[in-house]
Design a protein around this motif. Structure first.
Motif, PDB file in Angstrom:
ATOM      1  N   LEU A  75     -52.484 -47.822 -14.654  1.00  0.00           N
ATOM      2  CA  LEU A  75     -53.019 -48.999 -15.357  1.00  0.00           C
ATOM      3  C   LEU A  75     -52.134 -49.368 -16.536  1.00  0.00           C
ATOM      4  O   LEU A  75     -51.851 -50.548 -16.779  1.00  0.00           O
ATOM      5  CB  LEU A  75     -54.437 -48.715 -15.853  1.00  0.00           C
ATOM      6  CG  LEU A  75     -55.542 -48.627 -14.809  1.00  0.00           C
ATOM      7  CD1 LEU A  75     -56.892 -48.422 -15.484  1.00  0.00           C
ATOM      8  CD2 LEU A  75     -55.581 -49.896 -13.969  1.00  0.00           C
ATOM      9  N   ILE A 119     -53.093 -49.074 -22.450  1.00  0.00           N
ATOM     10  CA  ILE A 119     -54.143 -50.010 -22.062  1.00  0.00           C
ATOM     11  C   ILE A 119     -54.539 -50.744 -23.341  1.00  0.00           C
ATOM     12  O   ILE A 119     -54.814 -50.104 -24.353  1.00  0.00           O
ATOM     13  CB  ILE A 119     -55.346 -49.265 -21.449  1.00  0.00           C
ATOM     14  CG1 ILE A 119     -54.910 -48.564 -20.155  1.00  0.00           C
ATOM     15  CG2 ILE A 119     -56.490 -50.237 -21.169  1.00  0.00           C
ATOM     16  CD1 ILE A 119     -55.975 -47.692 -19.535  1.00  0.00           C
ATOM     17  N   LEU A 160     -57.740 -57.100 -24.839  1.00  0.00           N
ATOM     18  CA  LEU A 160     -57.838 -56.819 -23.401  1.00  0.00           C
ATOM     19  C   LEU A 160     -57.958 -58.080 -22.549  1.00  0.00           C
ATOM     20  O   LEU A 160     -57.263 -58.202 -21.529  1.00  0.00           O
ATOM     21  CB  LEU A 160     -59.034 -55.899 -23.141  1.00  0.00           C
ATOM     22  CG  LEU A 160     -59.188 -55.440 -21.692  1.00  0.00           C
ATOM     23  CD1 LEU A 160     -57.999 -54.587 -21.266  1.00  0.00           C
ATOM     24  CD2 LEU A 160     -60.481 -54.665 -21.506  1.00  0.00           C
ATOM     25  N   LEU A 192     -55.423 -58.790 -19.701  1.00  0.00           N
ATOM     26  CA  LEU A 192     -55.929 -58.620 -18.339  1.00  0.00           C
ATOM     27  C   LEU A 192     -55.698 -59.891 -17.525  1.00  0.00           C
ATOM     28  O   LEU A 192     -55.434 -59.832 -16.323  1.00  0.00           O
ATOM     29  CB  LEU A 192     -57.419 -58.277 -18.383  1.00  0.00           C
ATOM     30  CG  LEU A 192     -58.076 -57.884 -17.060  1.00  0.00           C
ATOM     31  CD1 LEU A 192     -57.388 -56.676 -16.440  1.00  0.00           C
ATOM     32  CD2 LEU A 192     -59.557 -57.590 -17.268  1.00  0.00           C
ATOM     33  N   LEU A 241     -58.131 -51.343 -10.856  1.00  0.00           N
ATOM     34  CA  LEU A 241     -58.696 -51.902 -12.092  1.00  0.00           C
ATOM     35  C   LEU A 241     -60.217 -51.757 -12.121  1.00  0.00           C
ATOM     36  O   LEU A 241     -60.805 -51.601 -13.187  1.00  0.00           O
ATOM     37  CB  LEU A 241     -58.319 -53.380 -12.215  1.00  0.00           C
ATOM     38  CG  LEU A 241     -56.855 -53.688 -12.549  1.00  0.00           C
ATOM     39  CD1 LEU A 241     -56.583 -55.177 -12.370  1.00  0.00           C
ATOM     40  CD2 LEU A 241     -56.503 -53.256 -13.965  1.00  0.00           C
ATOM     41  N   THR A 291     -61.434 -51.703 -17.690  1.00  0.00           N
ATOM     42  CA  THR A 291     -60.928 -52.889 -16.988  1.00  0.00           C
ATOM     43  C   THR A 291     -61.857 -53.375 -15.874  1.00  0.00           C
ATOM     44  O   THR A 291     -61.563 -54.379 -15.224  1.00  0.00           O
ATOM     45  CB  THR A 291     -59.535 -52.593 -16.388  1.00  0.00           C
ATOM     46  OG1 THR A 291     -59.622 -51.430 -15.554  1.00  0.00           O
ATOM     47  CG2 THR A 291     -58.513 -52.371 -17.484  1.00  0.00           C
ATOM     48  N   SER A 348     -64.191 -55.407 -15.053  1.00  0.00           N
ATOM     49  CA  SER A 348     -64.910 -56.584 -15.560  1.00  0.00           C
ATOM     50  C   SER A 348     -65.361 -57.476 -14.407  1.00  0.00           C
ATOM     51  O   SER A 348     -64.873 -57.356 -13.278  1.00  0.00           O
ATOM     52  CB  SER A 348     -63.978 -57.380 -16.480  1.00  0.00           C
ATOM     53  OG  SER A 348     -62.976 -58.001 -15.706  1.00  0.00           O
TER      54      SER A 348
END
Length: 423
Positions: A119, A182, A188, A192, A231, A237, A239
């Motif tokens: 990641l 990360i 983020l 992302l 992910l 991550t 989401s």
């Protein structure tokens, strides 16, 4: 001969699946500025496997052998160069002593650590300062184990161009401008977004290649889906947007084997054999789609996945819920307007209200001039004019579309429609 082929296939499989993981964990240890050293170790490990396994046969657990040899090579490099080379600042002190060197390396090769390192590598490759075309090339090289020649072939360019793209991107790594991490929560979402955009581009290039003789590149589809799945496996991550993109990929991947016939002719959605669609992938797509529906307002990938879902569950082309698809495209055009989105909405309108309605919509398309080199615009118009019985306009648009695509399968489809104009 059979044994040699088996070894070659096994090594190729290992290389595809483990290359990115091992490069990532070695980069975690060596630092982003030593990415090429990490890649050299993985290549050396591959060569050692080729050399040793041909004579002594494959080990009982090839994957474990691969990791063990790479780990030992890393320890040898650290012992040899720890006084001359800077490694990752947070682990460097632990690499100086023999008491902590081996336990530290062993801990960093732990499976959970490796997944997190992949990641971190994904986010490093998609730094905002790196151009998008270089981001995808970096992902293919460092996480998917593609060669320079394979990347060049995928994007219909030459190896020199890819080397230049990678060199410029890696220059930022060497200069310490890219962190192997990360992102923090407040960073983020934006970071992302870059990662998802790169994976979306990668998947699309595999699903409908614009720069390769092969219309479908399953290897790119598999790698994009694998990285997106990764992910979803990390709570930071995982989401709604990530789940939406994965569901979209799974819905499309479910029908990938039916997109071409035995002669590599394109089979449009209406002509595909739905009994051959992969039901397991569709069910998985539905699960991830439901996970994605925890957030409002809806994001771009959710809306796209919602459209793909309608196609995936429709019993036939004729019984597709076109009204729901039109409503979803209308929302996309409102929230994420683009000429392509308006074109897709016009295609659905033509399906509901007839080809003349679609033609009128396309002729009044917002931003139509931006699609002057987009072959699907004249190809769609050509098809609609053909359905409306206007063969002259159909032929004119189909010939224009023919001049705008390089894909052999797309050219064959356009040629077949042009033949209908002559009938």
């Amino acid at each position: 001969m059979k044994g040699s082929l088996s070894i070659t296939e096994t090594i190729d499989h290992l290389f595809r699946h483990e290359y990115g993981k091992i490069v990532s964990v070695l980069t975690r240890i060596f630092g982003m500025h030593n990415l090429e050293l990490a890649e050299d170790i993985v290549h050396d490990t591959l060569l050692k496997a080729l050399e040793q396994w041909r004579f002594s046969g494959m080990p009982e657990n090839p994957s474990a052998w691969f990791y063990k040899v790479a780990k030992n090579k890393a320890i040898d490099v650290i012992r040899r160069e720890k006084r001359h080379r800077k490694f990752a600042a947070d682990v460097a002190p632990l690499l100086q002593s023999e008491y902590t060197l081996v336990p530290t390396i062993k801990e960093l090769f732990n499976e959970n650590e490796v997944q997190d390192d992949v990641l971190r590598m994904m986010f490093a490759c998609c730094q905002p300062a790196i151009p998008s075309e270089s981001q995808v090339a970096l992902i293919l090289k460092t996480l998917c184990g593609f060669s320079i020649e394979e990347i060049a072939k995928a994007f219909l360019t030459n190896p020199e161009t890819i080397n230049k793209r990678l060199y410029r991107a890696r220059q930022q790594f060497r200069e310490g401008e890219v962190k192997f991490e990360i992102p923090q929560p407040h960073q983020l979402e934006a970071r992302l977004e870059n990662v998802l955009t790169a994976l979306y581009l990668l998947f699309n290039e595999g699903y409908n290649s614009t720069s390769n003789d092969q219309l479908v590149r399953k290897d790119l589809v598999v790698e994009a889906s694998r990285l997106c799945f990764l992910l979803t496996q990390n709570k930071i991550t995982d989401s709604p947007k990530v789940n939406a993109l994965l569901s979209l990929m799974l819905f499309h991947a479910s029908r990938i084997n039916t997109r071409l016939d035995d002669q590599h002719n394109i089979l449009l959605l209406a002509d595909q054999d739905r009994t051959q669609w992969d039901r397991d992938l569709i069910e998985a797509g539905v699960r991830y789609f439901e996970k994605s529906m925890q957030e409002e307002p809806y994001n771009f990938y959710q809306l796209q996945a919602g459209i793909a879902l309608q196609h995936a569950v429709a019993p036939s082309f004729e019984h597709t819920d076109w009204s729901t698809i039109l409503a979803l495209y209308t929302i996309i055009c409102s929230l994420f307007p683009s000429p392509v989105a308006f074109l897709n909405r016009a295609i659905v309108l033509a399906q509901i209200d007839g080809p003349l309605c679609g033609i009128e919509e396309i002729n009044n398309l917002p931003g139509k001039e931006k699609l002057s080199t987009y072959y699907l615009l004249p190809a769609t118009l050509g098809d609609l004019y053909l359905r409306a019985g206007n063969k002259e306009e159909a032929k004119k648009n189909l010939l224009q579309a023919l001049s705008l695509t390089h894909a052999p399968a797309e050219k064959k489809l356009l040629q077949s429609k042009l033949e209908q104009c002559e009938g």
